[in-house]
Enzyme design. Structure first.
Site, mmCIF file in Angstrom:
data_model
loop_
_atom_site.group_PDB
_atom_site.id
_atom_site.type_symbol
_atom_site.label_atom_id
_atom_site.label_comp_id
_atom_site.label_asym_id
_atom_site.label_seq_id
_atom_site.Cartn_x
_atom_site.Cartn_y
_atom_site.Cartn_z
ATOM 1 N N HIS A 42 87.224 22.022 8.691
ATOM 2 C CA HIS A 42 88.325 21.325 8.034
ATOM 3 C C HIS A 42 89.621 22.131 8.144
ATOM 4 O O HIS A 42 90.698 21.566 8.330
ATOM 5 C CB HIS A 42 87.988 21.054 6.560
ATOM 6 C CG HIS A 42 86.867 20.061 6.389
ATOM 7 N ND1 HIS A 42 86.100 19.979 5.248
ATOM 8 C CD2 HIS A 42 86.372 19.122 7.238
ATOM 9 C CE1 HIS A 42 85.189 19.019 5.395
ATOM 10 N NE2 HIS A 42 85.339 18.495 6.592
ATOM 11 N N HIS A 57 70.395 27.968 9.123
ATOM 12 C CA HIS A 57 70.944 27.694 10.451
ATOM 13 C C HIS A 57 72.470 27.629 10.321
ATOM 14 O O HIS A 57 73.085 26.603 10.567
ATOM 15 C CB HIS A 57 70.351 26.404 11.027
ATOM 16 C CG HIS A 57 70.429 26.298 12.523
ATOM 17 N ND1 HIS A 57 69.321 26.115 13.335
ATOM 18 C CD2 HIS A 57 71.483 26.353 13.376
ATOM 19 C CE1 HIS A 57 69.701 26.048 14.614
ATOM 20 N NE2 HIS A 57 71.014 26.187 14.659
ATOM 21 N N ASN A 81 64.514 31.824 21.066
ATOM 22 C CA ASN A 81 65.391 30.797 21.625
ATOM 23 C C ASN A 81 65.885 31.330 22.967
ATOM 24 O O ASN A 81 66.483 32.412 23.014
ATOM 25 C CB ASN A 81 66.620 30.548 20.744
ATOM 26 C CG ASN A 81 66.270 29.970 19.384
ATOM 27 O OD1 ASN A 81 65.097 29.767 19.066
ATOM 28 N ND2 ASN A 81 67.282 29.698 18.583
ATOM 29 N N ARG A 83 61.381 20.489 14.250
ATOM 30 C CA ARG A 83 62.024 21.634 13.620
ATOM 31 C C ARG A 83 63.407 21.210 13.112
ATOM 32 O O ARG A 83 64.241 20.777 13.896
ATOM 33 C CB ARG A 83 62.165 22.780 14.637
ATOM 34 C CG ARG A 83 62.886 23.960 14.070
ATOM 35 C CD ARG A 83 63.164 25.079 15.074
ATOM 36 N NE ARG A 83 64.203 25.901 14.480
ATOM 37 C CZ ARG A 83 65.158 26.545 15.120
ATOM 38 N NH1 ARG A 83 65.218 26.514 16.442
ATOM 39 N NH2 ARG A 83 66.064 27.218 14.473
ATOM 40 N N ASP A 133 81.263 16.121 9.392
ATOM 41 C CA ASP A 133 81.307 15.289 8.176
ATOM 42 C C ASP A 133 80.271 14.159 8.226
ATOM 43 O O ASP A 133 79.648 13.841 7.211
ATOM 44 C CB ASP A 133 82.696 14.659 7.990
ATOM 45 C CG ASP A 133 83.719 15.688 7.526
ATOM 46 O OD1 ASP A 133 83.377 16.878 7.425
ATOM 47 O OD2 ASP A 133 84.880 15.282 7.281
ATOM 48 N N GLU A 168 63.590 27.255 20.717
ATOM 49 C CA GLU A 168 64.656 26.471 21.340
ATOM 50 C C GLU A 168 64.687 26.769 22.827
ATOM 51 O O GLU A 168 64.519 27.919 23.241
ATOM 52 C CB GLU A 168 66.055 26.820 20.782
ATOM 53 C CG GLU A 168 66.362 26.265 19.428
ATOM 54 C CD GLU A 168 67.794 26.588 18.968
ATOM 55 O OE1 GLU A 168 68.691 26.763 19.812
ATOM 56 O OE2 GLU A 168 67.994 26.677 17.750
ATOM 57 N N GLU A 204 68.869 32.700 14.904
ATOM 58 C CA GLU A 204 69.818 33.450 15.728
ATOM 59 C C GLU A 204 70.837 34.285 14.960
ATOM 60 O O GLU A 204 72.033 33.987 14.990
ATOM 61 C CB GLU A 204 70.589 32.497 16.645
ATOM 62 C CG GLU A 204 69.723 31.755 17.620
ATOM 63 C CD GLU A 204 70.534 30.938 18.625
ATOM 64 O OE1 GLU A 204 71.775 30.840 18.480
ATOM 65 O OE2 GLU A 204 69.932 30.395 19.550
ATOM 66 N N TYR A 218 68.000 30.291 26.562
ATOM 67 C CA TYR A 218 68.799 29.326 27.317
ATOM 68 C C TYR A 218 69.163 29.813 28.713
ATOM 69 O O TYR A 218 69.120 29.066 29.670
ATOM 70 C CB TYR A 218 70.096 28.987 26.561
ATOM 71 C CG TYR A 218 69.866 28.118 25.354
ATOM 72 C CD1 TYR A 218 69.845 26.736 25.468
ATOM 73 C CD2 TYR A 218 69.641 28.681 24.103
ATOM 74 C CE1 TYR A 218 69.616 25.921 24.375
ATOM 75 C CE2 TYR A 218 69.406 27.872 22.995
ATOM 76 C CZ TYR A 218 69.396 26.495 23.136
ATOM 77 O OH TYR A 218 69.159 25.705 22.049
HETATM 78 C C1 GBH Z 1 71.724 27.711 19.788
HETATM 79 O O1 GBH Z 1 72.810 28.523 19.960
HETATM 80 C C2 GBH Z 1 71.778 27.216 18.374
HETATM 81 O O2 GBH Z 1 70.652 27.601 17.631
HETATM 82 C C3 GBH Z 1 71.987 25.750 18.265
HETATM 83 O O3 GBH Z 1 72.448 25.445 16.999
HETATM 84 C C4 GBH Z 1 72.922 25.305 19.351
HETATM 85 O O4 GBH Z 1 73.266 23.955 19.218
HETATM 86 C C5 GBH Z 1 72.237 25.520 20.670
HETATM 87 O O5 GBH Z 1 71.714 26.802 20.799
HETATM 88 C C6 GBH Z 1 73.118 25.228 21.872
HETATM 89 O O6 GBH Z 1 74.226 26.074 21.899
HETATM 90 O O7 GBH Z 1 81.172 28.106 25.006
HETATM 91 O O8 GBH Z 1 81.287 30.292 25.993
HETATM 92 O O9 GBH Z 1 82.130 29.928 23.776
HETATM 93 C C7 GBH Z 1 72.894 29.225 21.167
HETATM 94 C C8 GBH Z 1 74.086 30.128 21.032
HETATM 95 C C9 GBH Z 1 76.353 29.687 20.597
HETATM 96 C C10 GBH Z 1 75.533 29.993 22.824
HETATM 97 C C11 GBH Z 1 77.651 29.135 21.148
HETATM 98 C C12 GBH Z 1 76.818 29.434 23.347
HETATM 99 C C13 GBH Z 1 79.160 29.155 22.965
HETATM 100 C C14 GBH Z 1 79.585 29.977 24.142
HETATM 101 N N1 GBH Z 1 75.258 29.463 21.516
HETATM 102 N N2 GBH Z 1 77.910 29.701 22.445
HETATM 103 S S1 GBH Z 1 81.169 29.557 24.763
#
Ligand code: GBH
Length: 489
Positions: free
Chosen positions: A55, A138, A322, A93, A68, A393, A183, A324
């Protein structure tokens, strides 16, 4: 001699068997309260730090949006359950919004509305044969507790324990898997880096490390509370989930630095899972030396007392991971400022992170490197022992709401393949896999411009219509066949 056809069918059977997940392996999908619930001010819910942050700072969110309404899961929880059921999920989850359950932040007052909402969701899932897996935190801290210092106030560890006690008492009879934190690296390191995520405070190298210590203590308190007051009765499992990047050396000179970086990534794992407890020694030493050079009278990474080390050590029933993406590690240029936010590296360690140009598929920070998840699992097993791993994740984003999301299908396919190899070849004890996310949702600073859902959400529709994508069908087929060999089930 067996006839050729028999030999061939045996070979086929063997390869099919190896593409099967172990019996009892569970598949799920995840969301989090702020990202899906909406209803930010209904009933007696108080604002969280993400309500305040979005906000007050719409300019820090790509599309100037907020949570929101989000997916309106507060009202549409039954639809979410139906979608989860359609996918055949073994578990769902989700996270509890602390300020929805405890509007004061403290446990002196429990919201009837909050209780009702989470009871409905939990009961609805169970009635449909879906196990609830619940995250306590979270990232949506009650703003009232941020006003008292948030995760840099050591008392928050006790207030978190109180919150955990309420949640365990109310829902522990039905919730058997708990994650204390999602995280810490994101809400400590990233959050205090540049003020670009809630609570919007820029205290890099200070705030993040205080947060780290308080969170480790808060986790241990909640775990030990479960042990003493709930475990006998409810027989559940408690852990946390950490996001780790897999790191490889950019060149052969960087092997040692890469190990340092891997240990830094494990900052929030080492105190809990290592045999010795406490911070990873190489990281603790590097930060202490740097702090000294900078004229600090003590390390910016606060130390643990021996008592605290013992208190935190071993407070787990599984390792939540988690995963990625992965990065290459190299020595940073002198004086180079490196922020975690775009995953660039660590100023304190003097190490920079880059993606390998040969890693082709990707979207923004999320560059796909499937072998990373297997190597990471093996590294963690070697580091912390033959413990139970739950992937909490893993998933892929697109910037457009594509329905035939073949890139996401490939990401899941390739990563699941590597998870199977970790299980079958490396003998890592992995028992669960969670797709992020069940639904498109509020992706923090990216607002609604980054789509992670197996299921598309139409954010222009007041009813927030949910429509399964190709990836949802793919995942459902994997779950049905309990295998990556989708033709043999
Ligand atoms: C996880 O975060 C979270 O647990 C979840 O909530 C989230 O939706 C999901 O993964 C996907 O991101 O764009 O270069 O600024 C992972 C950590 C945090 C990694 C935000 C990427 C942005 C990087 N993420 N971050 S940037």
């Amino acid at each position: 001699m067996y006839p050729l056809s028999v030999v061939l069918s045996l070979l086929v059977a063997a390869s099919v068997a190896s593409r099967k997940f172990p019996p009892g392996f569970k598949f799920g999908a995840a969301t989090s309260s702020y990202q899906v619930e909406g209803a930010w001010n209904v009933s007696d819910k108080s604002p969280s730090i993400w309500d305040t942050f979005t906000h007050d700072n719409p300019d820090l969110i790509v599309d100037r949006s907020n949570g929101d309404v989000a997916c309106d899961s507060y009202h549409l929880w039954e639809t979410d359950i139906a979608v989860a059921k359609e996918l055949g999920l073994h578990f769902y989850r989700f996270s509890i919004s602390w300020p929805r359950l405890l509007p004061n932040g403290h446990s002196n007052y429990v919201s009837e509305d909050g209780k009702r909402y989470y009871n409905n969701l939990i009961n609805g899932l169970i009635a449909n044969g879906i196990e609830p897996v619940v995250t306590l935190y979270h990232w949506d801290l009650p703003q009232k507790l941020q006003d008292l210092g948030g995760w840099t106030n050591p008392d928050l560890a006790s207030w978190f324990e109180d919150y955990a006690e309420v949640a365990f008492s109310l829902f522990g009879d039905r919730v058997k898997t708990w994650l204390t934190f999602n995280e810490p690296v994101s809400f400590c390191d990233i959050a205090y880096e540049a003020g670009k995520t809630a609570p919007g405070i820029t205290l890099p190298g200070i705030g993040n490390y205080i947060c780290a210590k308080v969170v480790m203590l808060a986790h241990a308190r909640a775990y030990r509370l479960y042990d003493t007051k709930f475990r006998l009765r409810y027989r559940g499992k408690v852990g946390l989930t950490n996001q780790l990047l897999w790191c490889e050396p950019k060149n052969s000179d960087e092997v040692e630095n890469t190990e340092l970086m891997r240990n830094a990534m494990a900052l929030y794992s080492y105190p809990i899972y290592s045999k010795t407890g406490g911070w990873p020694p190489s990281v603790e030493k590097t930060i202490a030396e740097k702090s000294k050079k900078e004229g600090y009278s003590r390390s910016r990474l606060p130390s643990f007392t021996q008592e605290e080390i013992e208190f935190i050590k071993g407070t787990y029933d599984f390792f939540g991971l988690n995963y990625y993406t992965s990065r290459l590690v190299e020595t940073a240029k002198p004086g180079e400022k490196l922020s975690w936010l775009p995953l660039k590296g660590s100023t304190d360690l003097g190490l920079a992170l880059t993606a390998d140009p040969s890693w082709k598929e990707g979207n923004a920070w999320l560059i796909s490197y499937p072998p990373g998840i297997r190597r990471l699992l093996l590294w963690l097993k070697q580091k912390f022992g033959d413990i139970e791993f739950k992937i909490m994740e893993n998933g892929y984003s697109t910037s457009e709401p594509v329905m035939y999301d073949d890139e996401r299908v490939n990401y899941y396919k390739d990563h699941l393949e590597q998870v199977l190899l970790a299980i079958n070849e490396d003998k890592v004890f992995v028992t669960a896999y969670t797709a992020w996310s069940l639904l498109d949702n509020y992706e923090w600073n990216s607002g609604y411009t980054s789509r992670f859902g197996l299921v598309n959400v139409d954010f222009n529709d007041p009813m927030r219509r949910r429509t399964p994508r190709a990836s949802a069908n793919y995942y459902a087929a994997v779950i049905r066949s309990h295998s990556l060999d989708l033709n043999n089930h």
